[in-house]
Design a protein around this motif. Structure first.
Motif, mmCIF file in Angstrom:
data_model
loop_
_atom_site.group_PDB
_atom_site.id
_atom_site.type_symbol
_atom_site.label_atom_id
_atom_site.label_comp_id
_atom_site.label_asym_id
_atom_site.label_seq_id
_atom_site.Cartn_x
_atom_site.Cartn_y
_atom_site.Cartn_z
ATOM 1 N N LEU A 1 54.924 -65.321 -17.059
ATOM 2 C CA LEU A 1 53.516 -65.717 -17.116
ATOM 3 C C LEU A 1 53.404 -67.243 -17.178
ATOM 4 N N GLU A 2 54.218 -67.855 -18.021
ATOM 5 C CA GLU A 2 54.112 -69.309 -18.194
ATOM 6 C C GLU A 2 54.481 -70.041 -16.912
ATOM 7 N N HIS A 3 55.433 -69.498 -16.189
ATOM 8 C CA HIS A 3 55.821 -70.092 -14.908
ATOM 9 C C HIS A 3 54.644 -70.018 -13.932
ATOM 10 N N GLN A 4 53.987 -68.853 -13.918
ATOM 11 C CA GLN A 4 52.860 -68.636 -12.992
ATOM 12 C C GLN A 4 51.700 -69.592 -13.252
ATOM 13 N N ILE A 5 51.375 -69.807 -14.534
ATOM 14 C CA ILE A 5 50.164 -70.598 -14.807
ATOM 15 C C ILE A 5 50.473 -72.060 -15.115
ATOM 16 N N ASN A 6 51.745 -72.395 -15.071
ATOM 17 C CA ASN A 6 52.170 -73.766 -15.352
ATOM 18 C C ASN A 6 51.381 -74.778 -14.495
ATOM 19 N N GLY A 7 50.778 -75.763 -15.143
ATOM 20 C CA GLY A 7 50.049 -76.805 -14.407
ATOM 21 C C GLY A 7 48.645 -76.402 -13.981
ATOM 22 N N THR A 8 48.210 -75.160 -14.246
ATOM 23 C CA THR A 8 46.838 -74.754 -13.898
ATOM 24 C C THR A 8 45.949 -74.897 -15.135
ATOM 25 N N ASN A 9 44.623 -74.766 -14.934
ATOM 26 C CA ASN A 9 43.736 -74.906 -16.101
ATOM 27 C C ASN A 9 43.801 -73.686 -17.027
ATOM 28 N N LYS A 10 44.520 -72.663 -16.617
ATOM 29 C CA LYS A 10 44.697 -71.474 -17.482
ATOM 30 C C LYS A 10 45.633 -71.791 -18.656
ATOM 31 N N GLU A 11 46.430 -72.810 -18.483
ATOM 32 C CA GLU A 11 47.451 -73.115 -19.486
ATOM 33 C C GLU A 11 46.847 -73.380 -20.864
ATOM 34 N N GLU A 12 45.649 -73.986 -20.883
ATOM 35 C CA GLU A 12 45.055 -74.325 -22.185
ATOM 36 C C GLU A 12 44.741 -73.077 -23.012
ATOM 37 N N LEU A 13 44.613 -71.928 -22.328
ATOM 38 C CA LEU A 13 44.341 -70.687 -23.072
ATOM 39 C C LEU A 13 45.539 -70.268 -23.929
ATOM 40 N N LEU A 14 46.692 -70.821 -23.618
ATOM 41 C CA LEU A 14 47.876 -70.493 -24.424
ATOM 42 C C LEU A 14 48.107 -71.513 -25.541
ATOM 43 N N GLY A 15 47.195 -72.505 -25.633
ATOM 44 C CA GLY A 15 47.372 -73.591 -26.609
ATOM 45 C C GLY A 15 47.562 -73.079 -28.027
ATOM 46 N N ASP A 16 46.683 -72.176 -28.470
ATOM 47 C CA ASP A 16 46.741 -71.707 -29.859
ATOM 48 C C ASP A 16 48.045 -70.977 -30.159
ATOM 49 N N ILE A 17 48.416 -70.070 -29.269
ATOM 50 C CA ILE A 17 49.622 -69.272 -29.551
ATOM 51 C C ILE A 17 50.867 -70.155 -29.476
ATOM 52 N N ARG A 18 50.839 -71.168 -28.608
ATOM 53 C CA ARG A 18 51.981 -72.094 -28.556
ATOM 54 C C ARG A 18 52.085 -72.880 -29.859
ATOM 55 N N ARG A 19 50.929 -73.293 -30.389
ATOM 56 C CA ARG A 19 50.952 -74.039 -31.662
ATOM 57 C C ARG A 19 51.522 -73.151 -32.774
ATOM 58 N N ILE A 20 51.132 -71.877 -32.755
ATOM 59 C CA ILE A 20 51.656 -70.948 -33.775
ATOM 60 C C ILE A 20 53.180 -70.861 -33.665
ATOM 61 N N MET A 21 53.652 -70.696 -32.411
ATOM 62 C CA MET A 21 55.101 -70.529 -32.233
ATOM 63 C C MET A 21 55.873 -71.788 -32.612
ATOM 64 N N ASP A 22 55.217 -72.951 -32.499
ATOM 65 C CA ASP A 22 55.874 -74.197 -32.902
ATOM 66 C C ASP A 22 55.873 -74.375 -34.416
ATOM 67 N N SER A 23 54.881 -73.785 -35.108
ATOM 68 C CA SER A 23 54.808 -74.084 -36.539
ATOM 69 C C SER A 23 55.313 -72.959 -37.441
ATOM 70 N N ALA A 24 55.651 -71.811 -36.868
ATOM 71 C CA ALA A 24 56.115 -70.716 -37.737
ATOM 72 C C ALA A 24 57.295 -70.002 -37.081
ATOM 73 N N HIS A 25 58.115 -69.332 -37.904
ATOM 74 C CA HIS A 25 59.121 -68.465 -37.293
ATOM 75 C C HIS A 25 58.863 -67.029 -37.745
ATOM 76 N N PHE A 26 59.273 -66.109 -36.911
ATOM 77 C CA PHE A 26 58.938 -64.698 -37.117
ATOM 78 C C PHE A 26 60.205 -63.883 -37.310
ATOM 79 N N THR A 27 60.174 -63.022 -38.321
ATOM 80 C CA THR A 27 61.267 -62.064 -38.474
ATOM 81 C C THR A 27 60.644 -60.680 -38.622
ATOM 82 N N TYR A 28 61.411 -59.662 -38.230
ATOM 83 C CA TYR A 28 60.851 -58.307 -38.169
ATOM 84 C C TYR A 28 61.809 -57.319 -38.811
ATOM 85 N N ILE A 29 61.232 -56.296 -39.398
ATOM 86 C CA ILE A 29 62.051 -55.188 -39.881
ATOM 87 C C ILE A 29 61.268 -53.912 -39.619
ATOM 88 N N ARG A 30 61.973 -52.844 -39.311
ATOM 89 C CA ARG A 30 61.242 -51.604 -39.011
ATOM 90 C C ARG A 30 61.194 -50.690 -40.217
#
Ligand code: G1P
Length: 291
Positions: free
Chosen positions: A72-101
């Motif tokens: 997805l990121e490759h597809q929208i790279n450099g288009t105006n759609k990219e800004e829609l991923l701004g929030d989730i990118r900021r989250i991924m830069d500021s937090a780490h995720f661990t999971y357990i089932r």
């Protein structure tokens, strides 16, 4: 200090069937963001960086959401759609995720105990993502609770006043008010039978827990509905030490119910989404002018 936040997210979300038949309820969108992302935002705002998620079967889209999607990121790279991923990118830069089932659903207390290996031996926050909390006047609910923890150093539950006819749907506390909006808990009942509720103060899905809670949960017998209840474990903790209940500032939407979900959607559209959209437009104009 509190650095980790636990998200119990293994439940079936039966109130939203058939939507939740193959989609995790935490991934239901409120406007353009899944429910759990609101909870993660609130945790980051409170200064937490470790997001520990207790998942179950069929919850893989939730894990994917907080990961890169190269195609997805490759597809929208450099288009105006990219800004829609701004929030989730900021989250991924500021937090780490661990999971357990969580292999079996044995109640909220059991879900929290399942997260023990991810949390370790430190105080932590718990967010139930289907309670969406907002406070446009100031700090988010978790940030308010973290500040309170620094002062009191004990487990804290967020509470709100709930009409009598709805109180049986919640864990309910009673206690002495020790300061404005802060109560020292002396009783706590999970989903009391009508007429037996200790007060009109209902626990909502935000907790700060000290790590001794894990041992207490291990020794907590199944309670309401045959499930291991965090409310019962917290009552034990309150009896042997101290548990506070905090009447938080802000609003909470019960997104586990259709009515609450619609209310949250309308609120977030009017008050958060539209404002963000306007801000993005203004930023664009400002950049266009300066370039
Ligand atoms: C859980 C807790 C309950 C709390 C509620 C808040 O119940 O067991 O004490 O009041 O979350 O949303 P559930 O709604 O998962 O049945």
């Amino acid at each position: 200090m509190i650095k980790k936040c636990l998200f119990p997210a293994a439940g079936y979300g039966t109130r939203f069937l058939p939507a939740t038949k193959s989609m995790p309820k935490e991934m239901m969108p409120v406007v353009n963001k899944p429910l759990i992302e609101y909870g993660v935002d609130e945790a980051i705002e409170a200064g937490l960086t470790g997001m520990c998620v207790v998942t179950g079967r069929g919850k893989n889209t939730l894990i994917d959401h907080f990961d890169k999607n190269y195609e997805l990121e490759h597809q929208i790279n450099g288009t105006n759609k990219e800004e829609l991923l701004g929030d989730i990118r900021r989250i991924m830069d500021s937090a780490h995720f661990t999971y357990i089932r969580q292999r079996e659903m044995r109640g909220l207390g059991h879900a929290i105990l399942t997260g023990k290996e991810l949390i370790g031996d430190a105080p932590f926050a718990v967010v139930l993502a289907d309670d969406l909390c907002v406070n446009e006047e100031g700090d988010g609910v978790l940030a308010q609770m973290v500040a309170l923890y620094k002062q009191f150093r004990c487990s804290i539950v967020a509470v709100q006043e709930v009409p009598k006819e709805d109180i049986h749907k919640y864990g309910v506390i009673s206690g002495e008010m020790i300061k404005d909006d802060i109560f020292r808990v002396d009783d706590m009942v999970e989903k009391p039978e009508p007429g037996t509720e200790p007060s009109n103060l209902a626990i909502i899905g935000r907790y700060i827990l000290t790590p001794d809670i894990f041992d207490i949960i291990e020794n907590t017998k199944p309670g309401k509905g045959g499930e291991i209840q965090i409310t019962d474990a917290l009552l034990q903790q309150a009896k042997s030490g101290c548990v506070l209940a905090y009447k938080f500032k802000g609003r909470r939407f019960d997104c586990g119910s259709v009515e609450g979900y619609i209310e949250a959607t309308n609120y977030c559209y009017q008050n958060l989404y539209k404002k963000d959209e306007q801000k993005m437009e203004l930023d664009k104009h400002a950049t266009a002018k300066t370039s």
